[in-house]
Design a protein around this motif. Structure first.
Motif, PDB file in Angstrom:
ATOM      1  N   GLU A   1       3.631 -41.812 -21.983  1.00  0.00           N
ATOM      2  CA  GLU A   1       3.907 -43.222 -22.268  1.00  0.00           C
ATOM      3  C   GLU A   1       4.409 -43.379 -23.702  1.00  0.00           C
ATOM      4  OE1 GLU A   1      -0.192 -44.091 -21.644  1.00  0.00           O
ATOM      5  OE2 GLU A   1       0.216 -45.202 -19.786  1.00  0.00           O
ATOM      6  N   ARG A   2       3.799 -42.639 -24.617  1.00  0.00           N
ATOM      7  CA  ARG A   2       4.201 -42.715 -26.026  1.00  0.00           C
ATOM      8  C   ARG A   2       5.655 -42.303 -26.213  1.00  0.00           C
ATOM      9  NH1 ARG A   2      -0.846 -40.028 -29.308  1.00  0.00           N
ATOM     10  NH2 ARG A   2      -2.371 -41.628 -28.764  1.00  0.00           N
ATOM     11  N   ASP A   3       6.059 -41.226 -25.545  1.00  0.00           N
ATOM     12  CA  ASP A   3       7.450 -40.773 -25.656  1.00  0.00           C
ATOM     13  C   ASP A   3       8.403 -41.893 -25.236  1.00  0.00           C
ATOM     14  OD1 ASP A   3       6.893 -38.084 -26.489  1.00  0.00           O
ATOM     15  OD2 ASP A   3       6.418 -37.583 -24.406  1.00  0.00           O
ATOM     16  N   VAL A   4       8.075 -42.557 -24.136  1.00  0.00           N
ATOM     17  CA  VAL A   4       8.931 -43.632 -23.629  1.00  0.00           C
ATOM     18  C   VAL A   4       8.963 -44.796 -24.620  1.00  0.00           C
ATOM     19  CG1 VAL A   4       9.264 -45.322 -21.773  1.00  0.00           C
ATOM     20  CG2 VAL A   4       8.544 -42.978 -21.217  1.00  0.00           C
ATOM     21  N   ILE A   5       7.807 -45.200 -25.111  1.00  0.00           N
ATOM     22  CA  ILE A   5       7.737 -46.331 -26.041  1.00  0.00           C
ATOM     23  C   ILE A   5       8.509 -46.029 -27.325  1.00  0.00           C
ATOM     24  CG2 ILE A   5       6.164 -47.668 -27.524  1.00  0.00           C
ATOM     25  CD1 ILE A   5       6.086 -48.462 -24.559  1.00  0.00           C
ATOM     26  N   TYR A   6       8.334 -44.829 -27.875  1.00  0.00           N
ATOM     27  CA  TYR A   6       9.033 -44.469 -29.107  1.00  0.00           C
ATOM     28  C   TYR A   6      10.544 -44.502 -28.910  1.00  0.00           C
ATOM     29  CZ  TYR A   6       4.508 -42.788 -30.871  1.00  0.00           C
ATOM     30  OH  TYR A   6       3.198 -42.684 -31.274  1.00  0.00           O
ATOM     31  N   ARG A   7      11.029 -44.001 -27.756  1.00  0.00           N
ATOM     32  CA  ARG A   7      12.473 -43.991 -27.519  1.00  0.00           C
ATOM     33  C   ARG A   7      12.996 -45.399 -27.231  1.00  0.00           C
ATOM     34  NH1 ARG A   7      10.467 -40.166 -28.734  1.00  0.00           N
ATOM     35  NH2 ARG A   7      11.295 -38.085 -28.975  1.00  0.00           N
ATOM     36  N   LEU A   8      12.196 -46.222 -26.563  1.00  0.00           N
ATOM     37  CA  LEU A   8      12.603 -47.619 -26.356  1.00  0.00           C
ATOM     38  C   LEU A   8      12.764 -48.325 -27.698  1.00  0.00           C
ATOM     39  CD1 LEU A   8      10.486 -48.823 -23.297  1.00  0.00           C
ATOM     40  CD2 LEU A   8      12.983 -48.868 -23.477  1.00  0.00           C
ATOM     41  N   ALA A   9      11.837 -48.103 -28.594  1.00  0.00           N
ATOM     42  CA  ALA A   9      11.916 -48.727 -29.916  1.00  0.00           C
ATOM     43  C   ALA A   9      13.135 -48.221 -30.690  1.00  0.00           C
ATOM     44  CB  ALA A   9      10.639 -48.448 -30.708  1.00  0.00           C
ATOM     45  N   GLU A  10      13.453 -46.959 -30.497  1.00  0.00           N
ATOM     46  CA  GLU A  10      14.559 -46.331 -31.227  1.00  0.00           C
ATOM     47  C   GLU A  10      15.924 -46.645 -30.628  1.00  0.00           C
ATOM     48  OE1 GLU A  10      15.929 -41.752 -31.299  1.00  0.00           O
ATOM     49  OE2 GLU A  10      13.873 -42.092 -31.974  1.00  0.00           O
ATOM     50  N   LYS A  11      16.043 -46.534 -29.289  1.00  0.00           N
ATOM     51  CA  LYS A  11      17.349 -46.614 -28.635  1.00  0.00           C
ATOM     52  C   LYS A  11      17.532 -47.832 -27.740  1.00  0.00           C
ATOM     53  CE  LYS A  11      17.844 -41.611 -28.453  1.00  0.00           C
ATOM     54  NZ  LYS A  11      19.102 -41.091 -28.901  1.00  0.00           N
ATOM     55  N   GLY A  12      16.445 -48.557 -27.495  1.00  0.00           N
ATOM     56  CA  GLY A  12      16.525 -49.701 -26.600  1.00  0.00           C
ATOM     57  C   GLY A  12      16.579 -49.268 -25.142  1.00  0.00           C
TER      58      GLY A  12
END
Length: 142
Positions: free
Chosen positions: A53-64
């Protein structure tokens, strides 16, 4: 106590995982549908990483939203830190605490045999403490 005791009776074919080429959107659906926090990511039958979940959240914050179209290999944590069945529960808990993660692929001879969470480890420690307390009570009473 070792990881082997925790995973006794589990079957490797029951492990929920994904391939490195799986789109992030599909991995998110699996995480949500199974109500789990992470998946081992496989490449040709071997653990290539973990997507959480963290990987997904971090990439969403970074790349949308665009990150949802990426392959899991582009956002996963790699290489995966793994444990063996012979690893002690205390050692695994210590590694999780130091490295700040909550899931371990359990690997034996290079093959994924189980996937455990911090919840599995904490549950086993609680059971161990209960058994020790009962043994002490019994010893004191006799």
């Amino acid at each position: 106590m070792t990881i082997a005791k925790i995973i006794a009776g589990r079957r490797p074919e029951d492990i929920v995982s994904c391939d490195v080429s799986t789109p992030v959107s599909e991995a998110v659906q699996v995480l949500a549908g199974q109500r789990i926090g992470a998946l081992p990511v496989m490449r040709q039958g071997r653990v290539a990483g973990i997507v959480s979940e963290r990987d997904v959240i971090y990439r969403l914050a970074e790349k949308g939203r665009d990150c949802m179209d990426l392959a899991v290999s582009e956002i996963m944590t790699s290489p995966a830190v793994t444990v063996e069945p012979s690893t002690s529960v205390d050692e695994a808990l210590s590694m999780m605490t130091r490295r700040r993660f909550r899931h371990f692929p359990v690997v034996e001879k290079g093959r994924l045999v189980a996937f455990i969470s911090i919840g599995d480890l904490v549950k086993s420690k609680i059971e161990e403490v209960k058994h020790e307390a009962e043994a002490l009570r019994s010893y004191i009473q006799t």
